[in-house]
Write a protein that holds these residues in place. Structure first.
Motif, PDB file in Angstrom:
ATOM      1  N   GLU A  52      13.323  -0.969   6.943  1.00  0.00           N
ATOM      2  CA  GLU A  52      12.591  -0.238   5.916  1.00  0.00           C
ATOM      3  C   GLU A  52      11.891   0.981   6.506  1.00  0.00           C
ATOM      4  O   GLU A  52      10.947   1.521   5.957  1.00  0.00           O
ATOM      5  CB  GLU A  52      11.562  -1.139   5.238  1.00  0.00           C
ATOM      6  CG  GLU A  52      10.468  -1.656   6.129  1.00  0.00           C
ATOM      7  CD  GLU A  52       9.339  -2.310   5.325  1.00  0.00           C
ATOM      8  OE1 GLU A  52       8.258  -2.492   5.910  1.00  0.00           O
ATOM      9  OE2 GLU A  52       9.551  -2.626   4.161  1.00  0.00           O
ATOM     10  N   GLY A  87       6.994   2.054   6.854  1.00  0.00           N
ATOM     11  CA  GLY A  87       7.529   1.553   5.602  1.00  0.00           C
ATOM     12  C   GLY A  87       7.576   2.595   4.501  1.00  0.00           C
ATOM     13  O   GLY A  87       6.587   3.249   4.225  1.00  0.00           O
ATOM     14  N   GLN A  88       8.757   2.723   3.879  1.00  0.00           N
ATOM     15  CA  GLN A  88       8.983   3.636   2.763  1.00  0.00           C
ATOM     16  C   GLN A  88       8.818   5.100   3.155  1.00  0.00           C
ATOM     17  O   GLN A  88       8.406   5.941   2.361  1.00  0.00           O
ATOM     18  CB  GLN A  88       8.063   3.300   1.588  1.00  0.00           C
ATOM     19  CG  GLN A  88       8.252   1.895   1.032  1.00  0.00           C
ATOM     20  CD  GLN A  88       9.623   1.700   0.415  1.00  0.00           C
ATOM     21  OE1 GLN A  88       9.947   2.279  -0.594  1.00  0.00           O
ATOM     22  NE2 GLN A  88      10.450   0.868   1.045  1.00  0.00           N
ATOM     23  N   PHE A 113      -2.056   2.962  -0.486  1.00  0.00           N
ATOM     24  CA  PHE A 113      -0.918   3.838  -0.805  1.00  0.00           C
ATOM     25  C   PHE A 113      -1.216   5.305  -0.496  1.00  0.00           C
ATOM     26  O   PHE A 113      -0.891   6.195  -1.292  1.00  0.00           O
ATOM     27  CB  PHE A 113      -0.501   3.700  -2.265  1.00  0.00           C
ATOM     28  CG  PHE A 113       0.041   2.356  -2.630  1.00  0.00           C
ATOM     29  CD1 PHE A 113       1.185   1.867  -2.036  1.00  0.00           C
ATOM     30  CD2 PHE A 113      -0.604   1.565  -3.564  1.00  0.00           C
ATOM     31  CE1 PHE A 113       1.685   0.609  -2.367  1.00  0.00           C
ATOM     32  CE2 PHE A 113      -0.124   0.316  -3.903  1.00  0.00           C
ATOM     33  CZ  PHE A 113       1.030  -0.163  -3.300  1.00  0.00           C
ATOM     34  N   ARG A 165       1.081  -1.637   6.242  1.00  0.00           N
ATOM     35  CA  ARG A 165       0.823  -2.152   4.900  1.00  0.00           C
ATOM     36  C   ARG A 165      -0.382  -3.088   4.820  1.00  0.00           C
ATOM     37  O   ARG A 165      -1.107  -3.084   3.828  1.00  0.00           O
ATOM     38  CB  ARG A 165       2.077  -2.870   4.394  1.00  0.00           C
ATOM     39  CG  ARG A 165       1.939  -3.444   3.001  1.00  0.00           C
ATOM     40  CD  ARG A 165       3.250  -3.999   2.515  1.00  0.00           C
ATOM     41  NE  ARG A 165       3.155  -4.513   1.159  1.00  0.00           N
ATOM     42  CZ  ARG A 165       4.165  -5.004   0.466  1.00  0.00           C
ATOM     43  NH1 ARG A 165       5.375  -5.030   1.018  1.00  0.00           N
ATOM     44  NH2 ARG A 165       4.009  -5.469  -0.754  1.00  0.00           N
ATOM     45  N   MET A 216      -3.875   2.124   5.049  1.00  0.00           N
ATOM     46  CA  MET A 216      -2.463   2.004   4.693  1.00  0.00           C
ATOM     47  C   MET A 216      -1.900   3.344   4.231  1.00  0.00           C
ATOM     48  O   MET A 216      -2.471   3.999   3.363  1.00  0.00           O
ATOM     49  CB  MET A 216      -2.328   0.972   3.575  1.00  0.00           C
ATOM     50  CG  MET A 216      -0.950   0.838   2.978  1.00  0.00           C
ATOM     51  SD  MET A 216      -1.024  -0.321   1.599  1.00  0.00           S
ATOM     52  CE  MET A 216       0.587  -0.069   0.880  1.00  0.00           C
ATOM     53  N   GLY A 217      -0.777   3.726   4.819  1.00  0.00           N
ATOM     54  CA  GLY A 217      -0.117   4.965   4.452  1.00  0.00           C
ATOM     55  C   GLY A 217      -0.366   6.081   5.459  1.00  0.00           C
ATOM     56  O   GLY A 217      -1.414   6.141   6.093  1.00  0.00           O
ATOM     57  N   TYR A 237       3.650   2.992   2.605  1.00  0.00           N
ATOM     58  CA  TYR A 237       3.551   1.585   3.004  1.00  0.00           C
ATOM     59  C   TYR A 237       3.274   1.428   4.501  1.00  0.00           C
ATOM     60  O   TYR A 237       3.285   0.315   5.013  1.00  0.00           O
ATOM     61  CB  TYR A 237       4.836   0.834   2.656  1.00  0.00           C
ATOM     62  CG  TYR A 237       4.857   0.233   1.280  1.00  0.00           C
ATOM     63  CD1 TYR A 237       4.032  -0.840   0.954  1.00  0.00           C
ATOM     64  CD2 TYR A 237       5.706   0.733   0.300  1.00  0.00           C
ATOM     65  CE1 TYR A 237       4.060  -1.397  -0.306  1.00  0.00           C
ATOM     66  CE2 TYR A 237       5.743   0.183  -0.965  1.00  0.00           C
ATOM     67  CZ  TYR A 237       4.914  -0.886  -1.263  1.00  0.00           C
ATOM     68  OH  TYR A 237       4.937  -1.437  -2.527  1.00  0.00           O
ATOM     69  N   GLU A 257      -4.090  -4.124   0.266  1.00  0.00           N
ATOM     70  CA  GLU A 257      -2.938  -3.265   0.525  1.00  0.00           C
ATOM     71  C   GLU A 257      -2.622  -2.319  -0.631  1.00  0.00           C
ATOM     72  O   GLU A 257      -1.468  -1.993  -0.893  1.00  0.00           O
ATOM     73  CB  GLU A 257      -1.708  -4.128   0.831  1.00  0.00           C
ATOM     74  CG  GLU A 257      -1.389  -5.147  -0.243  1.00  0.00           C
ATOM     75  CD  GLU A 257      -0.148  -5.953   0.078  1.00  0.00           C
ATOM     76  OE1 GLU A 257       0.950  -5.372   0.104  1.00  0.00           O
ATOM     77  OE2 GLU A 257      -0.277  -7.146   0.315  1.00  0.00           O
ATOM     78  N   CYS A 258      -3.634  -1.860  -1.348  1.00  0.00           N
ATOM     79  CA  CYS A 258      -3.377  -0.979  -2.493  1.00  0.00           C
ATOM     80  C   CYS A 258      -3.721   0.475  -2.191  1.00  0.00           C
ATOM     81  O   CYS A 258      -3.839   1.285  -3.106  1.00  0.00           O
ATOM     82  CB  CYS A 258      -4.154  -1.443  -3.717  1.00  0.00           C
ATOM     83  SG  CYS A 258      -5.928  -1.105  -3.625  1.00  0.00           S
TER      84      CYS A 258
END
Length: 320
Positions: A115, A144-145, A206, A167, A172-173, A164, A203-204
Motif C-alpha cells: 500500500e 499508506g495511500q 488524514f 496511520r 497521521m498523514g 494514511y 486515526e482520523c
C-alpha cells in the motif's frame, strides 16, 4: 498540427466507463458522452481521474487492470490519441490519479508495493507515444495511500500526499514535494508532517486529504483539527523550504470536515466542507477566502451551499 478550441469545456467523470464533454458558454450546448476506446463497459472506472493541460486531456481507468487514456480537445470533441496500459509491477490501481502538464504525464498507482504507492512519470516522444521515464517513490517507508488524492505539478515542482502515513500514530498523514533536476529526475525535497498532533480522534487526522499547490503556496488539511494550513514556499536554486504558515480553522466559518478539498486560485483559498455547515447536518459548502497578506487572517468573499434538501448532497464540497 493540432487544432485547438477557444470554447471552454467541462469534463464530468461518470465512474461507469465513460465521461462527458460539455461545452460551456453556449446556450443549450449538447454534451458528448465518451466511453472507453475499448467500448462501453470495457473498463467500468474510466474517468476515475481527469486532468487537463491546454487542449490535452488524460483520464485514468483504475480497476479491471488499470490504464490511462489521452485525448485532444478538437472543435468541442475529444479525439483519442493514446492508451497507456498498466506497466509491469503496477497494479489495477494504476490510474487512480493522473496529472498532465504539456508533454509530461504522471500516473498514480496507490497499491504499488503493498500500500506504499508510486508515481509513474511519462514523457511524450516524437512519434506520439508516451515513454516511461521514472517511477517516483517517497524516501520514507509506511507511506499508506501515497498519491491517491492526486498530484499537483507546477513547472519543476510537484506536490502530493499520503494521508494514511503512520496511520496509528498521533501525527497521521504526510505531504511530499518533489523537484525535477537538470537531469530530468524527480527527487523528494520536502517531507511535511502535520503541524500538531491529532485532536483526540485517533486515526482520523488524514493530514493531506485536502491538498493544493500553486508553485508559491502549499495548502493541506488536518481533519482532526478541522483546520486548513497554508505555507509560503521558499524556492532557491539549491533547496525548497517552507516559509510562513497560516492556520484557518473551520470553526471560524461554522464548518465541519473543513478542508476535505482545497484549491489555490490566484489570491483565493477555496475550501470544501462536505459535512455539517452552520449547524445543519449533511449540508456541505464551498468557501472562497482571500488571504490578507498577514500570517493570521483571511476574508471570506463567497460561500456556495449544497442544494436542498440536505441529506441528498451529503458529499457536496468533497472535490473541487
Amino acid at each position: 498540427m493540432r487544432r485547438t478550441t477557444t470554447l471552454p469545456v467541462l469534463l464530468l467523470s461518470m465512474l461507469c466507463g465513460s465521461f462527458v464533454l460539455a461545452p460551456l458558454g453556449r446556450v443549450h450546448a449538447q454534451a458528448t458522452l465518451l466511453h472507453s476506446v475499448d467500448g462501453p463497459g470495457a473498463n467500468a472506472r474510466l474517468g476515475s481521474s481527469i486532468s487537463i493541460s491546454g487542449t490535452r486531456v488524460a483520464t485514468g481507468a483504475s480497476g479491471a487492470g488499470g490504464g490511462v487514456r489521452v485525448y485532444d480537445i478538437e472543435s468541442d470533441r475529444l479525439v483519442h490519441r493514446a492508451s497507456i496500459t498498466t506497466p509491469a509491477g503496477a497494479t489495477a490501481s494504476f490510474g487512480q490519479a493522473v496529472a498532465i502538464d504539456g508533454d509530461r504525464l504522471f500516473v498514480c498507482d496507490t497499491d504499488y508495493d503493498g500500500e506504499g504507492g508510486a508515481i509513474y512519470a511519462y514523457r511524450l516522444a516524437a512519434d506520439g507515444t508516451w515513454a516511461l521515464r521514472q517511477t517516483i517513490e517517497p524516501a520514507e517507508s509506511s507511506t499508506g495511500q501515497f498519491c491517491v488524492g492526486g498530484m499537483h505539478v507546477r513547472g519543476d515542482l510537484m506536490a502530493t500526499a499520503a494521508f494514511y502515513f503512520d496511520r496509528f500514530s498521533d501525527r497521521m498523514g504526510r505531504v511530499f514535494v518533489f523537484r525535477r533536476g537538470a537531469d530530468d529526475v524527480w527527487r523528494e525535497v520536502l517531507f511535511v508532517p502535520p503541524p500538531l498532533t491529532s485532536a483526540g480522534c485517533g486515526e482520523c487526522q488524514f493530514f493531506g486529504i485536502g491538498l493544493a499547490f500553486d508553485g508559491r503556496r502549499l495548502a493541506a488539511t488536518d481533519l482532526s483539527r478541522n483546520t486548513a494550513y497554508v505555507w509560503d514556499l521558499v524556492v532557491t536554486p539549491t533547496e525548497v523550504t517552507l516559509g510562513a504558515m497560516r492556520a484557518y480553522p473551520g470553526a471560524t466559518w461554522r464548518s465541519e470536515r473543513w478542508g476535505s478539498a482545497l484549491a489555490l486560485v490566484g489570491p483565493n483559498l477555496v475550501v470544501g466542507s462536505d459535512a455539517r455547515v452552520d449547524g445543519v447536518a449533511n449540508a456541505g459548502a464551498v468557501d472562497f477566502l482571500v488571504e490578507d497578506g498577514t500570517a493570521t487572517a483571511a476574508t471570506r468573499i463567497a460561500r456556495h451551499d449544497a442544494p436542498t434538501p440536505h441529506g441528498v448532497n451529503d458529499f457536496y464540497g468533497q472535490r473541487l
